[in-house]
Write a protein that holds these residues in place. Sequence first.
Motif, PDB file in Angstrom:
ATOM      1  N   GLU A   1     128.238 -14.060  76.624  1.00  0.00           N
ATOM      2  CA  GLU A   1     127.784 -15.447  76.778  1.00  0.00           C
ATOM      3  C   GLU A   1     127.438 -16.055  75.420  1.00  0.00           C
ATOM      4  N   PHE A   2     126.826 -15.266  74.538  1.00  0.00           N
ATOM      5  CA  PHE A   2     126.494 -15.723  73.189  1.00  0.00           C
ATOM      6  C   PHE A   2     127.766 -16.066  72.416  1.00  0.00           C
ATOM      7  N   GLU A   3     128.763 -15.198  72.521  1.00  0.00           N
ATOM      8  CA  GLU A   3     130.033 -15.444  71.836  1.00  0.00           C
ATOM      9  C   GLU A   3     130.689 -16.723  72.358  1.00  0.00           C
ATOM     10  N   ASP A   4     130.657 -16.910  73.654  1.00  0.00           N
ATOM     11  CA  ASP A   4     131.221 -18.117  74.251  1.00  0.00           C
ATOM     12  C   ASP A   4     130.454 -19.357  73.789  1.00  0.00           C
ATOM     13  N   TRP A   5     129.143 -19.244  73.718  1.00  0.00           N
ATOM     14  CA  TRP A   5     128.285 -20.342  73.251  1.00  0.00           C
ATOM     15  C   TRP A   5     128.633 -20.704  71.811  1.00  0.00           C
ATOM     16  N   LEU A   6     128.809 -19.690  70.975  1.00  0.00           N
ATOM     17  CA  LEU A   6     129.171 -19.937  69.577  1.00  0.00           C
ATOM     18  C   LEU A   6     130.547 -20.591  69.471  1.00  0.00           C
ATOM     19  N   ARG A   7     131.459 -20.116  70.285  1.00  0.00           N
ATOM     20  CA  ARG A   7     132.839 -20.588  70.207  1.00  0.00           C
ATOM     21  C   ARG A   7     132.980 -22.036  70.675  1.00  0.00           C
ATOM     22  N   ASN A   8     132.200 -22.446  71.650  1.00  0.00           N
ATOM     23  CA  ASN A   8     132.420 -23.742  72.290  1.00  0.00           C
ATOM     24  C   ASN A   8     131.480 -24.861  71.870  1.00  0.00           C
ATOM     25  N   LYS A   9     130.392 -24.540  71.251  1.00  0.00           N
ATOM     26  CA  LYS A   9     129.428 -25.585  70.915  1.00  0.00           C
ATOM     27  C   LYS A   9     129.507 -25.914  69.425  1.00  0.00           C
TER      28      LYS A   9
ATOM     29  N   LYS B   1     128.537 -26.420  65.801  1.00  0.00           N
ATOM     30  CA  LYS B   1     127.389 -25.833  65.122  1.00  0.00           C
ATOM     31  C   LYS B   1     127.161 -26.341  63.703  1.00  0.00           C
ATOM     32  N   VAL B   2     128.210 -26.724  63.011  1.00  0.00           N
ATOM     33  CA  VAL B   2     128.060 -27.091  61.608  1.00  0.00           C
ATOM     34  C   VAL B   2     128.586 -28.500  61.386  1.00  0.00           C
ATOM     35  N   LEU B   3     128.147 -29.091  60.305  1.00  0.00           N
ATOM     36  CA  LEU B   3     128.611 -30.426  59.956  1.00  0.00           C
ATOM     37  C   LEU B   3     129.665 -30.313  58.868  1.00  0.00           C
ATOM     38  N   ASN B   4     130.748 -31.073  59.021  1.00  0.00           N
ATOM     39  CA  ASN B   4     131.768 -31.075  57.979  1.00  0.00           C
ATOM     40  C   ASN B   4     131.399 -32.105  56.915  1.00  0.00           C
ATOM     41  N   ARG B   5     132.302 -32.338  55.993  1.00  0.00           N
ATOM     42  CA  ARG B   5     132.019 -33.268  54.891  1.00  0.00           C
ATOM     43  C   ARG B   5     131.748 -34.685  55.380  1.00  0.00           C
TER      44      ARG B   5
ATOM     45  N   LEU C   1     132.541 -23.403  65.008  1.00  0.00           N
ATOM     46  CA  LEU C   1     132.653 -22.293  64.071  1.00  0.00           C
ATOM     47  C   LEU C   1     134.044 -21.675  64.156  1.00  0.00           C
ATOM     48  N   ALA C   2     134.516 -21.150  63.042  1.00  0.00           N
ATOM     49  CA  ALA C   2     135.807 -20.472  63.001  1.00  0.00           C
ATOM     50  C   ALA C   2     135.718 -19.167  63.799  1.00  0.00           C
ATOM     51  N   PRO C   3     136.833 -18.705  64.357  1.00  0.00           N
ATOM     52  CA  PRO C   3     136.816 -17.472  65.162  1.00  0.00           C
ATOM     53  C   PRO C   3     136.260 -16.260  64.417  1.00  0.00           C
ATOM     54  N   LYS C   4     136.587 -16.116  63.149  1.00  0.00           N
ATOM     55  CA  LYS C   4     136.074 -14.963  62.400  1.00  0.00           C
ATOM     56  C   LYS C   4     134.577 -15.094  62.142  1.00  0.00           C
ATOM     57  N   THR C   5     134.088 -16.314  62.014  1.00  0.00           N
ATOM     58  CA  THR C   5     132.650 -16.534  61.865  1.00  0.00           C
ATOM     59  C   THR C   5     131.934 -16.153  63.151  1.00  0.00           C
TER      60      THR C   5
ATOM     61  N   LYS D   1     135.086  -4.940  76.522  1.00  0.00           N
ATOM     62  CA  LYS D   1     136.262  -4.468  77.233  1.00  0.00           C
ATOM     63  C   LYS D   1     137.471  -5.311  76.835  1.00  0.00           C
ATOM     64  N   GLY D   2     138.623  -4.709  76.889  1.00  0.00           N
ATOM     65  CA  GLY D   2     139.844  -5.434  76.553  1.00  0.00           C
ATOM     66  C   GLY D   2     140.051  -5.473  75.052  1.00  0.00           C
ATOM     67  N   ARG D   3     141.238  -5.794  74.676  1.00  0.00           N
ATOM     68  CA  ARG D   3     141.568  -5.851  73.252  1.00  0.00           C
ATOM     69  C   ARG D   3     141.686  -7.306  72.853  1.00  0.00           C
ATOM     70  N   ARG D   4     140.857  -7.694  71.925  1.00  0.00           N
ATOM     71  CA  ARG D   4     140.883  -9.077  71.464  1.00  0.00           C
ATOM     72  C   ARG D   4     140.964  -9.081  69.954  1.00  0.00           C
ATOM     73  N   GLU D   5     141.948  -9.758  69.453  1.00  0.00           N
ATOM     74  CA  GLU D   5     142.106  -9.854  68.013  1.00  0.00           C
ATOM     75  C   GLU D   5     141.616 -11.224  67.567  1.00  0.00           C
ATOM     76  N   VAL D   6     140.822 -11.243  66.524  1.00  0.00           N
ATOM     77  CA  VAL D   6     140.301 -12.501  66.006  1.00  0.00           C
ATOM     78  C   VAL D   6     141.418 -13.219  65.269  1.00  0.00           C
ATOM     79  N   LYS D   7     141.616 -14.481  65.609  1.00  0.00           N
ATOM     80  CA  LYS D   7     142.686 -15.255  64.994  1.00  0.00           C
ATOM     81  C   LYS D   7     142.128 -16.171  63.916  1.00  0.00           C
ATOM     82  N   THR D   8     142.910 -16.345  62.872  1.00  0.00           N
ATOM     83  CA  THR D   8     142.542 -17.249  61.792  1.00  0.00           C
ATOM     84  C   THR D   8     142.904 -18.670  62.211  1.00  0.00           C
ATOM     85  N   LEU D   9     142.019 -19.605  61.916  1.00  0.00           N
ATOM     86  CA  LEU D   9     142.323 -20.998  62.215  1.00  0.00           C
ATOM     87  C   LEU D   9     143.508 -21.461  61.376  1.00  0.00           C
TER      88      LEU D   9
END
Length: 176
Positions: A85-93, A95-99, A106-110, A133-141
């Motif tokens: 749930e934490f990972e999903d929260w990070l992925r979907n919300k 979090k940071v401000l751009n220029r 956040l980027a997937p590797k972050t 569980k399962g195999r998940r590979e982190v993808k680069t943006l």
Amino acid sequence: MHWWIKMDAKEILEDEIIKGWWKRINAAEATKIRYAEGIAHFFGFVREKRLSIGNTPQGVLVYARQKIKEDVLAWRDEVEGLLAEFEDWLRNKPKVLNRKEQPVKLAPKTVSGTVGAVKSFFNAYNIDVPKRKGRREVKTLVENNNRLTKDIVREAIKYADVREKAIILTMMTSGM
């Protein structure tokens, strides 16, 4: 300090439990900062979701140890779900401000590194955290995936001295 974090990374760096964590994992300075930000995100998540697992590193450790004493399998299920749930929260919300001062995700590797910080914290204090569980590979943006083309390399070689040419060509032929 960001709007979603109550306990910021500086406060986390001063916490005695966190200092013990650094000693246990023999953390480098850069790792300390990155992991402190990860733990700050975790406590932001805990507060936003109003989870009753503790709002400090000490509180989380006490909660986890109590749950392990009561029922190890229930703890493993709970922490696995919590981290997912934490990972999903990070992925979907955002979090940071751009220029342009607009929130971005956040980027997937972050995200992966942030979840890794929480796992490291638990593991450092001998609190079992199951593997996902399962195999998940982190993808680069895509925007972070700038590859050099032959034309770019040729242009760089035009202006390089002999030493720089050797370095560039060695890097290109070795796959760097």
